[in-house]
Motif scaffolding. Structure first.
Motif, mmCIF file in Angstrom:
data_model
loop_
_atom_site.group_PDB
_atom_site.id
_atom_site.type_symbol
_atom_site.label_atom_id
_atom_site.label_comp_id
_atom_site.label_asym_id
_atom_site.label_seq_id
_atom_site.Cartn_x
_atom_site.Cartn_y
_atom_site.Cartn_z
ATOM 1 N N UNK A 138 0.822 -1.205 0.000
ATOM 2 C CA UNK A 138 0.000 0.000 0.000
ATOM 3 C C UNK A 138 0.858 1.257 0.000
ATOM 4 N N UNK A 139 2.094 1.158 0.514
ATOM 5 C CA UNK A 139 2.996 2.307 0.489
ATOM 6 C C UNK A 139 4.195 2.083 -0.426
ATOM 7 N N UNK A 140 4.570 0.814 -0.630
ATOM 8 C CA UNK A 140 5.693 0.522 -1.517
ATOM 9 C C UNK A 140 5.371 0.861 -2.970
ATOM 10 N N UNK A 141 4.134 0.626 -3.362
ATOM 11 C CA UNK A 141 3.746 0.738 -4.765
ATOM 12 C C UNK A 141 2.427 1.503 -4.890
ATOM 13 N N UNK A 142 2.430 2.713 -4.405
ATOM 14 C CA UNK A 142 1.198 3.502 -4.314
ATOM 15 C C UNK A 142 0.504 3.636 -5.665
ATOM 16 N N UNK A 143 1.232 4.022 -6.696
ATOM 17 C CA UNK A 143 0.596 4.295 -7.985
ATOM 18 C C UNK A 143 0.026 3.039 -8.618
ATOM 19 N N UNK A 144 0.718 1.905 -8.466
ATOM 20 C CA UNK A 144 0.203 0.656 -9.025
ATOM 21 C C UNK A 144 -1.066 0.218 -8.305
ATOM 22 N N UNK A 145 -1.055 0.327 -6.983
ATOM 23 C CA UNK A 145 -2.246 -0.038 -6.216
ATOM 24 C C UNK A 145 -3.406 0.888 -6.569
ATOM 25 N N UNK A 146 -3.119 2.188 -6.662
ATOM 26 C CA UNK A 146 -4.169 3.149 -7.005
ATOM 27 C C UNK A 146 -4.749 2.867 -8.387
ATOM 28 N N UNK A 147 -3.896 2.482 -9.346
ATOM 29 C CA UNK A 147 -4.383 2.192 -10.701
ATOM 30 C C UNK A 147 -5.317 0.984 -10.702
ATOM 31 N N UNK A 148 -4.983 -0.042 -9.921
ATOM 32 C CA UNK A 148 -5.835 -1.224 -9.847
ATOM 33 C C UNK A 148 -7.190 -0.886 -9.224
#
Length: 371
Positions: free
Chosen positions: A347-357
């Motif tokens: 949730x913090x390591x890969x914010x943009x990828x999680x947000x895109x999903x």
């Protein structure tokens, strides 16, 4: 059971005048931040277990002041609002829509409630919320400090799932939200699954990010199980073991944390240590949540949630050692997306990828308009 990917991310995150002062004066926050030690300086507090005979309702352990928090960590969050319940006062943060309330090309949600993990308060989900708000300015986002976290009190009660479900009920009532779309991370994912199972009529859709709740007690050693079950007769020793397990033996605050806070960054380890020092009920809440709040053996609850017929999405780090694709498939979740190379802190390591999903899920078919 190792916890290398879990420890940096499980346990984080306003006096309106203080917020305005910082913004107006452009004050350098790093000048006001006190030293940060990796210690728990609060006196030990032990909360009752579910099996204990309840007495009269005791006064809650008060959370820290907003001014104490913002002096140390800045005013990244909106000013805190408070929810008064019979068992304590809880803080929440409202990010109101900054754009039209509907999209001409799709029908995504307009009300989203975000629930954080154990140890880390609402501030820990702010980077993800900010990314989601950028692509969905019409959504009203609300972040909640769960009991014993951030600015919220610690009720002197077992921290069972029902205690958190009642907190969510009260928040939705205060917001005048008959229902909402839910997003839960780690322990917040377990709480979301439990709420879906118990109150499906109040949930429009739900997203679980690296959910806790599917670890099995039997996978711990006999000694560890004794700590979790409270069979050792030594409450202090059990507390210490649970905190050390969650933090993998230590929670190191980076040396440059003050500079990073001054630049407007969220530094989870610093927030966790601050809570240990400033919130007298924080550690007790952590222990009670982990033991009694649904962090373990939640297969039945997750299966009930997946069977309610609501739209759902699960986002998981490839190297997450708290939850696996197999765990989720076993309880009926099918729409599971894995982020390569990420751990429990996805949730913090890969914010943009999680947000895109999540954005793709919200913008997909069958998301209700105006909810």
């Amino acid at each position: 059971m190792a916890l290398k990917t879990l420890s940096p991310y499980l346990a984080i995150d306003g006096n309106v005048d203080g917020r305005a002062d910082h913004q107006a004066a452009g004050k350098d926050l790093t000048e006001e931040i006190p030293p940060m030690a990796n210690t728990n300086n609060t006196a030990r507090v032990f909360l009752p277990r579910p099996s204990e005979q309840p007495g009269g309702l005791k006064a809650p352990i008060s959370g820290p002041s907003e001014s104490a928090f913002t002096t140390t960590f800045g005013t990244l969050l909106p000013p805190a609002q408070y929810l008064q319940t019979p068992v304590g006062k809880a803080a929440f943060y409202s990010l109101v829509p900054s754009g039209p309330t509907s999209s001409p090309s799709s029908s995504p949600p307009s009300r989203v409630l975000l629930l954080h993990g154990v140890q880390t308060p609402a501030l820990g989900l702010l980077p993800l919320t900010t990314a989601l708000q950028a692509s969905h300015p019409h959504i009203h986002f609300v972040l909640l400090d769960l009991w014993g976290h951030g600015l919220s009190d610690t009720p002197v009660l077992p921290h069972t799932p029902a205690l958190f479900h009642e907190l969510i009920d009260a928040l939705l009532a205060q917001l005048s939200w008959p229902s909402a779309h839910f997003l839960g991370y780690s322990f917040g994912g377990a709480t979301t699954a439990g709420y879906v199972a118990a109150r499906p009529e109040r949930v429009e859709s739900f997203v679980l990010v690296a959910p806790a709740g599917l670890m099995r007690l039997k996978d711990f050693t006999a000694e560890e199980q004794a700590y979790l079950l409270g069979d050792t007769g030594d409450g202090a020793q059990a507390h210490d073991w649970i905190i050390n397990w969650l933090e993998d033996g230590g929670d190191v605050v980076p040396e440059d944390w003050k500079e990073r806070v001054g630049r407007g960054e969220v530094v989870p380890a610093a927030v966790r240590q601050w809570q240990k020092r400033e919130h007298r009920g924080h550690v007790a809440s952590i222990v009670s949540m982990f033991r009694d709040g649904g962090a373990l053996d939640g297969q039945k609850v997750f299966a009930e949630a997946s069977g309610k017929g609501l739209r759902s999405l699960v986002v998981l780090g490839e190297m997450d050692d708290v939850c696996s694709v197999g765990d989720l498939e076993e309880v009926g979740f099918k729409d599971v997306h894995v982020v390569k190379g990420a751990g429990h802190g996805v949730v913090r390591e890969r914010v943009l990828e999680v947000a895109a999903l999540i954005s793709g899920f919200w913008d997909g078919p069958d998301t209700r308009t105006g909810v």
